[in-house]
Design a protein around this motif. Structure first.
Motif, PDB file in Angstrom:
ATOM      1  N   SER A  37       0.802  -1.224   0.000  1.00 34.35           N
ATOM      2  CA  SER A  37       0.000   0.000   0.000  1.00 34.35           C
ATOM      3  C   SER A  37       0.836   1.275   0.000  1.00 34.35           C
ATOM      4  O   SER A  37       0.573   2.213   0.737  1.00 34.35           O
ATOM      5  N   LYS A  38       1.839   1.322  -0.855  1.00 33.45           N
ATOM      6  CA  LYS A  38       2.650   2.531  -0.996  1.00 33.45           C
ATOM      7  C   LYS A  38       1.812   3.612  -1.684  1.00 33.45           C
ATOM      8  O   LYS A  38       1.270   3.399  -2.761  1.00 33.45           O
ATOM      9  N   ALA A  39       1.722   4.783  -1.068  1.00 35.78           N
ATOM     10  CA  ALA A  39       0.965   5.897  -1.644  1.00 35.78           C
ATOM     11  C   ALA A  39       1.711   6.441  -2.851  1.00 35.78           C
ATOM     12  O   ALA A  39       2.882   6.808  -2.763  1.00 35.78           O
ATOM     13  N   LEU A  40       1.020   6.488  -3.987  1.00 35.40           N
ATOM     14  CA  LEU A  40       1.586   7.027  -5.218  1.00 35.40           C
ATOM     15  C   LEU A  40       1.048   8.417  -5.518  1.00 35.40           C
ATOM     16  O   LEU A  40       1.780   9.289  -5.963  1.00 35.40           O
ATOM     17  N   VAL A  41      -0.255   8.590  -5.321  1.00 33.59           N
ATOM     18  CA  VAL A  41      -0.940   9.849  -5.596  1.00 33.59           C
ATOM     19  C   VAL A  41      -1.908  10.122  -4.454  1.00 33.59           C
ATOM     20  O   VAL A  41      -2.605   9.214  -3.996  1.00 33.59           O
ATOM     21  N   VAL A  42      -1.924  11.358  -3.979  1.00 32.34           N
ATOM     22  CA  VAL A  42      -2.903  11.811  -2.986  1.00 32.34           C
ATOM     23  C   VAL A  42      -3.207  13.260  -3.355  1.00 32.34           C
ATOM     24  O   VAL A  42      -2.701  14.189  -2.746  1.00 32.34           O
ATOM     25  N   ALA A  43      -4.023  13.428  -4.378  1.00 32.70           N
ATOM     26  CA  ALA A  43      -4.220  14.745  -4.983  1.00 32.70           C
ATOM     27  C   ALA A  43      -5.647  15.246  -4.813  1.00 32.70           C
ATOM     28  O   ALA A  43      -6.591  14.468  -4.794  1.00 32.70           O
ATOM     29  N   SER A  44      -5.751  16.549  -4.728  1.00 24.95           N
ATOM     30  CA  SER A  44      -7.026  17.245  -4.608  1.00 24.95           C
ATOM     31  C   SER A  44      -7.155  18.215  -5.783  1.00 24.95           C
ATOM     32  O   SER A  44      -6.222  18.976  -6.064  1.00 24.95           O
ATOM     33  N   LEU A  45      -8.287  18.188  -6.449  1.00 26.19           N
ATOM     34  CA  LEU A  45      -8.512  19.102  -7.560  1.00 26.19           C
ATOM     35  C   LEU A  45      -8.432  20.554  -7.100  1.00 26.19           C
ATOM     36  O   LEU A  45      -7.801  21.379  -7.753  1.00 26.19           O
ATOM     37  N   ALA A  46      -9.029  20.868  -5.963  1.00 23.51           N
ATOM     38  CA  ALA A  46      -9.002  22.244  -5.445  1.00 23.51           C
ATOM     39  C   ALA A  46      -7.572  22.693  -5.141  1.00 23.51           C
ATOM     40  O   ALA A  46      -7.180  23.819  -5.465  1.00 23.51           O
ATOM     41  N   GLU A  47      -6.773  21.818  -4.529  1.00 27.00           N
ATOM     42  CA  GLU A  47      -5.373  22.162  -4.242  1.00 27.00           C
ATOM     43  C   GLU A  47      -4.579  22.327  -5.540  1.00 27.00           C
ATOM     44  O   GLU A  47      -3.734  23.220  -5.644  1.00 27.00           O
ATOM     45  N   TRP A  48      -4.826  21.459  -6.513  1.00 30.56           N
ATOM     46  CA  TRP A  48      -4.144  21.529  -7.797  1.00 30.56           C
ATOM     47  C   TRP A  48      -4.446  22.855  -8.479  1.00 30.56           C
ATOM     48  O   TRP A  48      -3.552  23.518  -8.986  1.00 30.56           O
ATOM     49  N   GLN A  49      -5.731  23.244  -8.477  1.00 24.18           N
ATOM     50  CA  GLN A  49      -6.127  24.510  -9.096  1.00 24.18           C
ATOM     51  C   GLN A  49      -5.479  25.694  -8.381  1.00 24.18           C
ATOM     52  O   GLN A  49      -5.030  26.643  -9.020  1.00 24.18           O
ATOM     53  N   GLU A  50      -5.405  25.644  -7.056  1.00 24.75           N
ATOM     54  CA  GLU A  50      -4.760  26.705  -6.278  1.00 24.75           C
ATOM     55  C   GLU A  50      -3.268  26.779  -6.606  1.00 24.75           C
ATOM     56  O   GLU A  50      -2.719  27.864  -6.793  1.00 24.75           O
ATOM     57  N   ALA A  51      -2.614  25.619  -6.685  1.00 22.53           N
ATOM     58  CA  ALA A  51      -1.191  25.587  -7.022  1.00 22.53           C
ATOM     59  C   ALA A  51      -0.957  26.138  -8.429  1.00 22.53           C
ATOM     60  O   ALA A  51       0.008  26.872  -8.659  1.00 22.53           O
ATOM     61  N   GLN A  52      -1.846  25.824  -9.344  1.00 18.71           N
ATOM     62  CA  GLN A  52      -1.733  26.352 -10.707  1.00 18.71           C
ATOM     63  C   GLN A  52      -1.855  27.873 -10.711  1.00 18.71           C
ATOM     64  O   GLN A  52      -1.065  28.569 -11.329  1.00 18.71           O
ATOM     65  N   ARG A  53      -2.837  28.377  -9.983  1.00 12.29           N
ATOM     66  CA  ARG A  53      -3.067  29.819  -9.883  1.00 12.29           C
ATOM     67  C   ARG A  53      -1.853  30.532  -9.277  1.00 12.29           C
ATOM     68  O   ARG A  53      -1.500  31.634  -9.685  1.00 12.29           O
ATOM     69  N   ASP A  54      -1.213  29.884  -8.284  1.00 13.76           N
ATOM     70  CA  ASP A  54      -0.096  30.495  -7.560  1.00 13.76           C
ATOM     71  C   ASP A  54       1.273  30.214  -8.196  1.00 13.76           C
ATOM     72  O   ASP A  54       2.304  30.578  -7.622  1.00 13.76           O
ATOM     73  N   GLY A  55       1.296  29.510  -9.316  1.00 11.36           N
ATOM     74  CA  GLY A  55       2.563  29.208  -9.971  1.00 11.36           C
ATOM     75  C   GLY A  55       3.368  28.128  -9.276  1.00 11.36           C
ATOM     76  O   GLY A  55       4.585  28.067  -9.427  1.00 11.36           O
ATOM     77  N   ARG A  56       2.716  27.259  -8.498  1.00 15.68           N
ATOM     78  CA  ARG A  56       3.397  26.187  -7.759  1.00 15.68           C
ATOM     79  C   ARG A  56       3.009  24.799  -8.276  1.00 15.68           C
ATOM     80  O   ARG A  56       3.131  23.808  -7.571  1.00 15.68           O
TER      81      ARG A  56
END
Length: 108
Positions: A37-56
Motif C-alpha cells: 500500500s505505498k501511496a503514489l498519488v494523494v491529490a485534490s482538484l481544489a489544491e491543484w487549481q490553487e497551485a496552478q493559480r499560484d505558480g506552484r
C-alpha cells in the motif's frame, strides 16, 4: 451529491480511491500500490487549481500527483465499490501523511 468509491487496476496492481462530484468528476484521488500500500498519488482538484493559480503546479504535482481528468463513468472495465465518507477520509489522511513524510525525508 458527493460520493466515494474505490476500484482495483490489476495491470498495475493499484487501488484507486476517489471522491466524486455529482457528475462523476474527481475531487480527490488516492492511488495505492500493492503490495504494501505505498501511496503514489494523494491529490485534490481544489489544491491543484490553487497551485496552478499560484505558480506552484510543478511543486504540487511532484509531491501529490494529480487527479484524473475524465469522469469516473468514462473508465471502461472498472466497477467501483462504494465507500463511506469516513472510509475515504481514513485512506486519504493515511496516504497524505505517507507522502508528506517521504517528501520530508527525500526532498526533490
Amino acid at each position: 451529491m458527493t460520493r466515494w468509491v474505490r476500484c482495483f487496476w490489476d495491470e498495475e496492481a493499484v487501488w484507486f480511491y476517489f471522491e466524486l462530484d455529482t457528475d462523476g468528476y474527481v475531487l480527490r484521488q488516492v492511488e495505492l500500490q500493492k503490495p504494501g500500500s505505498k501511496a503514489l498519488v494523494v491529490a485534490s482538484l481544489a489544491e491543484w487549481q490553487e497551485a496552478q493559480r499560484d505558480g506552484r503546479l510543478a511543486e504540487y504535482e511532484s509531491v501529490y500527483g494529480l487527479t484524473a481528468e475524465l469522469p469516473i463513468s468514462g473508465w471502461e472495465g472498472h466497477d467501483p465499490l462504494r465507500l463511506s465518507a469516513n472510509e475515504f477520509e481514513i485512506v486519504w489522511s493515511t496516504a497524505r501523511r505517507q507522502l508528506q513524510d517521504r517528501q520530508r525525508r527525500h526532498p526533490s
